[in-house]
Design an enzyme around this catalytic site. Structure first.
Site, PDB file in Angstrom:
ATOM      1  N   VAL A   1      36.553  40.499  41.901  1.00  0.00           N
ATOM      2  CA  VAL A   1      37.372  39.579  41.106  1.00  0.00           C
ATOM      3  C   VAL A   1      36.657  38.228  40.982  1.00  0.00           C
ATOM      4  CG1 VAL A   1      39.590  38.346  41.055  1.00  0.00           C
ATOM      5  CG2 VAL A   1      39.511  40.726  41.841  1.00  0.00           C
ATOM      6  N   GLY A   2      35.977  37.823  42.059  1.00  0.00           N
ATOM      7  CA  GLY A   2      35.330  36.505  42.092  1.00  0.00           C
ATOM      8  C   GLY A   2      34.275  36.382  41.009  1.00  0.00           C
TER       9      GLY A   2
ATOM     10  N   GLY B   1      38.259  36.065  50.611  1.00  0.00           N
ATOM     11  CA  GLY B   1      38.877  34.862  50.027  1.00  0.00           C
ATOM     12  C   GLY B   1      40.384  34.900  50.213  1.00  0.00           C
TER      13      GLY B   1
ATOM     14  N   ALA C   1      42.460  33.369  51.967  1.00  0.00           N
ATOM     15  CA  ALA C   1      43.260  32.140  52.073  1.00  0.00           C
ATOM     16  C   ALA C   1      43.326  31.384  50.740  1.00  0.00           C
ATOM     17  CB  ALA C   1      42.678  31.232  53.155  1.00  0.00           C
TER      18      ALA C   1
ATOM     19  N   ASN D   1      26.505  32.503  44.646  1.00  0.00           N
ATOM     20  CA  ASN D   1      27.284  33.737  44.747  1.00  0.00           C
ATOM     21  C   ASN D   1      26.443  34.883  45.304  1.00  0.00           C
ATOM     22  OD1 ASN D   1      30.099  33.395  44.014  1.00  0.00           O
ATOM     23  ND2 ASN D   1      29.209  32.420  42.216  1.00  0.00           N
TER      24      ASN D   1
ATOM     25  N   GLY E   1      44.396  35.246  46.746  1.00  0.00           N
ATOM     26  CA  GLY E   1      44.736  35.932  47.991  1.00  0.00           C
ATOM     27  C   GLY E   1      46.218  35.799  48.311  1.00  0.00           C
TER      28      GLY E   1
ATOM     29  N   HIS F   1      33.503  39.771  31.629  1.00  0.00           N
ATOM     30  CA  HIS F   1      34.683  38.918  31.870  1.00  0.00           C
ATOM     31  C   HIS F   1      34.245  37.475  31.649  1.00  0.00           C
ATOM     32  CE1 HIS F   1      38.244  37.061  33.391  1.00  0.00           C
ATOM     33  NE2 HIS F   1      37.545  36.414  34.283  1.00  0.00           N
TER      34      HIS F   1
ATOM     35  N   GLN G   1      27.861  40.833  51.662  1.00  0.00           N
ATOM     36  CA  GLN G   1      29.055  41.681  51.585  1.00  0.00           C
ATOM     37  C   GLN G   1      28.676  43.103  51.157  1.00  0.00           C
ATOM     38  OE1 GLN G   1      32.194  39.601  49.444  1.00  0.00           O
ATOM     39  NE2 GLN G   1      32.317  38.029  51.016  1.00  0.00           N
TER      40      GLN G   1
ATOM     41  N   ASP H   1      42.100  40.460  31.384  1.00  0.00           N
ATOM     42  CA  ASP H   1      41.821  40.297  29.950  1.00  0.00           C
ATOM     43  C   ASP H   1      42.585  41.354  29.145  1.00  0.00           C
ATOM     44  OD1 ASP H   1      39.720  38.332  30.618  1.00  0.00           O
ATOM     45  OD2 ASP H   1      38.759  40.092  31.485  1.00  0.00           O
TER      46      ASP H   1
ATOM     47  N   ARG I   1      32.186  27.051  40.333  1.00  0.00           N
ATOM     48  CA  ARG I   1      31.214  26.103  39.772  1.00  0.00           C
ATOM     49  C   ARG I   1      31.729  24.681  40.019  1.00  0.00           C
ATOM     50  NH1 ARG I   1      27.702  26.404  34.968  1.00  0.00           N
ATOM     51  NH2 ARG I   1      28.647  28.374  34.415  1.00  0.00           N
TER      52      ARG I   1
HETATM   53  P1  NAD Z   1      40.289  29.782  45.591  1.00  0.00           P
HETATM   54  O1  NAD Z   1      39.221  28.728  45.602  1.00  0.00           O
HETATM   55  O2  NAD Z   1      41.725  29.405  45.687  1.00  0.00           O
HETATM   56  O3  NAD Z   1      40.007  30.792  46.788  1.00  0.00           O
HETATM   57  C1  NAD Z   1      38.745  31.322  47.057  1.00  0.00           C
HETATM   58  C2  NAD Z   1      38.690  31.610  48.539  1.00  0.00           C
HETATM   59  O4  NAD Z   1      37.466  32.285  48.794  1.00  0.00           O
HETATM   60  C3  NAD Z   1      38.709  30.349  49.413  1.00  0.00           C
HETATM   61  O5  NAD Z   1      39.748  30.438  50.366  1.00  0.00           O
HETATM   62  C4  NAD Z   1      37.330  30.369  50.060  1.00  0.00           C
HETATM   63  O6  NAD Z   1      37.357  29.845  51.406  1.00  0.00           O
HETATM   64  C5  NAD Z   1      37.014  31.854  50.053  1.00  0.00           C
HETATM   65  N1  NAD Z   1      35.599  32.169  50.199  1.00  0.00           N
HETATM   66  C6  NAD Z   1      34.526  31.504  49.700  1.00  0.00           C
HETATM   67  N2  NAD Z   1      33.383  32.095  50.122  1.00  0.00           N
HETATM   68  C7  NAD Z   1      33.744  33.169  50.853  1.00  0.00           C
HETATM   69  C8  NAD Z   1      33.019  34.158  51.557  1.00  0.00           C
HETATM   70  N3  NAD Z   1      31.685  34.140  51.601  1.00  0.00           N
HETATM   71  N4  NAD Z   1      33.711  35.106  52.217  1.00  0.00           N
HETATM   72  C9  NAD Z   1      35.053  35.122  52.221  1.00  0.00           C
HETATM   73  N5  NAD Z   1      35.797  34.183  51.583  1.00  0.00           N
HETATM   74  C10 NAD Z   1      35.143  33.229  50.903  1.00  0.00           C
HETATM   75  O7  NAD Z   1      40.002  30.663  44.305  1.00  0.00           O
HETATM   76  P2  NAD Z   1      40.969  31.709  43.592  1.00  0.00           P
HETATM   77  O8  NAD Z   1      41.799  30.986  42.594  1.00  0.00           O
HETATM   78  O9  NAD Z   1      41.629  32.556  44.603  1.00  0.00           O
HETATM   79  O10 NAD Z   1      39.897  32.532  42.734  1.00  0.00           O
HETATM   80  C11 NAD Z   1      38.942  33.346  43.382  1.00  0.00           C
HETATM   81  C12 NAD Z   1      37.892  33.815  42.388  1.00  0.00           C
HETATM   82  O11 NAD Z   1      38.473  34.672  41.414  1.00  0.00           O
HETATM   83  C13 NAD Z   1      37.204  32.716  41.605  1.00  0.00           C
HETATM   84  O12 NAD Z   1      35.826  33.034  41.520  1.00  0.00           O
HETATM   85  C14 NAD Z   1      37.839  32.805  40.223  1.00  0.00           C
HETATM   86  O13 NAD Z   1      36.985  32.276  39.234  1.00  0.00           O
HETATM   87  C15 NAD Z   1      37.993  34.284  40.120  1.00  0.00           C
HETATM   88  N6  NAD Z   1      38.933  34.762  39.092  1.00  0.00           N
HETATM   89  C16 NAD Z   1      38.588  35.910  38.436  1.00  0.00           C
HETATM   90  C17 NAD Z   1      39.449  36.441  37.489  1.00  0.00           C
HETATM   91  C18 NAD Z   1      39.102  37.708  36.745  1.00  0.00           C
HETATM   92  O14 NAD Z   1      39.848  38.069  35.834  1.00  0.00           O
HETATM   93  N7  NAD Z   1      38.036  38.440  37.061  1.00  0.00           N
HETATM   94  C19 NAD Z   1      40.644  35.793  37.206  1.00  0.00           C
HETATM   95  C20 NAD Z   1      40.980  34.641  37.905  1.00  0.00           C
HETATM   96  C21 NAD Z   1      40.099  34.137  38.857  1.00  0.00           C
HETATM   97  C1  LMR Z   2      40.406  33.765  34.300  1.00  0.00           C
HETATM   98  O1  LMR Z   2      40.068  34.599  33.458  1.00  0.00           O
HETATM   99  O2  LMR Z   2      41.575  33.331  34.396  1.00  0.00           O
HETATM  100  C2  LMR Z   2      39.373  33.222  35.270  1.00  0.00           C
HETATM  101  O3  LMR Z   2      38.278  34.092  35.349  1.00  0.00           O
HETATM  102  C3  LMR Z   2      38.963  31.847  34.869  1.00  0.00           C
HETATM  103  C4  LMR Z   2      38.020  31.223  35.870  1.00  0.00           C
HETATM  104  O4  LMR Z   2      36.981  30.692  35.423  1.00  0.00           O
HETATM  105  O5  LMR Z   2      38.313  31.242  37.090  1.00  0.00           O
END
Ligand code: NAD
Ligand code: LMR
Length: 327
Positions: free
Chosen positions: A128-129, A10, A12, A104, A16, A186, A111, A158, A91
């Site tokens: 992270v995703g 991810g 881009a 997912n 990232g 999370h 992966q 968190d 979602r």
């Molecule tokens: P984003 O939509 O800006 O970027 C996600 C990227 O993943 C996109 O560029 C997309 O093309 C790419 N992608 C999708 N499927 C893919 C695959 N199969 N292989 C490689 N790349 C792929 O989202 P973001 O803001 O960067 O957030 C990414 C994820 O992190 C989300 O799921 C978000 O909910 C999660 N997140 C988790 C936490 C945490 O604390 N755990 C916090 C914030 C966000």
């Molecule tokens: C966060 O905790 O900021 C993210 O996991 C929220 C989300 O749903 O992307």
């Protein structure tokens, strides 16, 4: 020193963009460790990842020894030492939870297989995703040759949010707060535990001395912070999430400070009554590149009920992905 291969999926996306420059400048592994980056994206986003790579080149980072961009998980994870699985399927409107988990699964299963096929023997994986804990479980279950404890999920954001909210409440610097724990998932059911947290050797919960504030303000503020950021920013947290990912890997590899611990979602070994195998957040110390769960903490009734609720949600998620054939 040979560069450490760091793969970011991810690449881009928004996280990232906030993450890559800090990895390349030495914040992930330290100022003496060169890194080689692999960026994995879906085909439609490869061009955007190439643009980010151009910018990385333009920073002339001394520690950055190379960048490869691909849409093929096998290439992305070949020889990987540190895998940051950020890309996930968000979602969208009308999507049910099962649809999200299934979408997912389509990402984290291949992966996991690619990590199993090609990763270096010391690979460490951070998911992270979202839903991060369960995505980590899916990837792990498709990488049977990788020690299962190498698959972790991120609750460090968190943890950092919980530190920050407590610091503001008590008017004490972040550095005074020790031994805080995020337990569970999370998600909004996570439990930030102040009963075992300390400030100058005193219980943080005792210093707060207000169980209603804890139950009705502190816990929901920390647990729903992600949603509050989305509401305010119109997009989910990115720089703070990238920062937490850096903290998680940095501490795993370089160790947690003496007299403190951190929170990581890791495969449960059954400690604290958390069913063995689910990927749940625990208090951990890290040393020599390995983490271990802090044992022997007292869990009072207030904490027990909240840990159990978050763990029950994780068990439900595990059962849902199992019934979809994703484990
Ligand atoms: P984003 O939509 O800006 O970027 C996600 C990227 O993943 C996109 O560029 C997309 O093309 C790419 N992608 C999708 N499927 C893919 C695959 N199969 N292989 C490689 N790349 C792929 O989202 P973001 O803001 O960067 O957030 C990414 C994820 O992190 C989300 O799921 C978000 O909910 C999660 N997140 C988790 C936490 C945490 O604390 N755990 C916090 C914030 C966000
Ligand atoms: C966060 O905790 O900021 C993210 O996991 C929220 C989300 O749903 O992307």
């Amino acid at each position: 020193m040979a560069p450490v291969n760091v793969t970011v999926t991810g690449a881009a996306g928004q996280i990232g963009y906030a993450l890559l420059f800090r990895i390349a400048s030495g914040h992930l592994l330290g100022p003496d460790t060169p890194v080689s980056l692999r960026l994995l994206e879906i085909p439609q986003a490869v061009k955007a990842a190439e643009g980010t790579a151009m910018e990385l080149d333009d920073c002339a980072f001394p520690l950055l020894s190379g960048i490869e961009i691909t849409d093929d998980p096998k290439k992305a994870f070949d020889g990987v030492n540190v895998a940051l699985l950020v890309g996930a399927r968000p979602r969208t409107k009308g999507m049910e939870r099962g649809d999200l988990l299934e979408a997912n699964g389509g990402i984290f299963k291949p992966q996991g297989e690619a990590i199993n096929a090609g990763a270096a023997s010391d690979v460490r994986v951070l998911v992270v995703g979202n839903p991060a804990n369960t995505n980590a479980l899916i990837a792990q279950s498709h990488a049977p040759d990788v020690p299962r404890e190498r698959f972790t999920a991120m609750t460090r954001l968190d943890h950092n949010r919980a530190l920050s909210q407590l610091s503001a409440k008590l008017g004490r610097p972040i550095t005074d707060i020790k031994k805080l724990t995020i337990w569970g998932n999370h998600s909004a059911t996570q439990y930030p535990d102040l009963f075992n947290a300390e400030i100058d050797g005193q219980s943080a919960a005792a210093l707060v001395n207000d169980e209603a504030w804890l139950a009705d303000t502190y816990i929901p503020t920390v647990a729903k912070r992600g949603a509050a950021i989305i509401e305010a920013r119109g997009a989910s947290s990115a720089a703070s999430a990238a920062n937490a990912a850096i903290d998680h890997i940095h501490d795993w590899v370089n160790g947690t400070p003496e007299g403190d611990w951190t929170s990581m979602a890791i495969p449960s070994d059954g400690s604290y009554g958390v069913p063995e195998g689910i990927i749940s957040s625990f208090p951990v110390t890290c040393s020599g590149g390995e983490y271990s769960i802090v044992q022997g903490l007292e869990i009072n009734d207030f904490s027990r009920a909240r840990i159990d609720a978050s763990v029950a949600e994780l068990v439900e998620e595990r059962d849902a992905v199992k019934s979809l054939g994703l484990l």
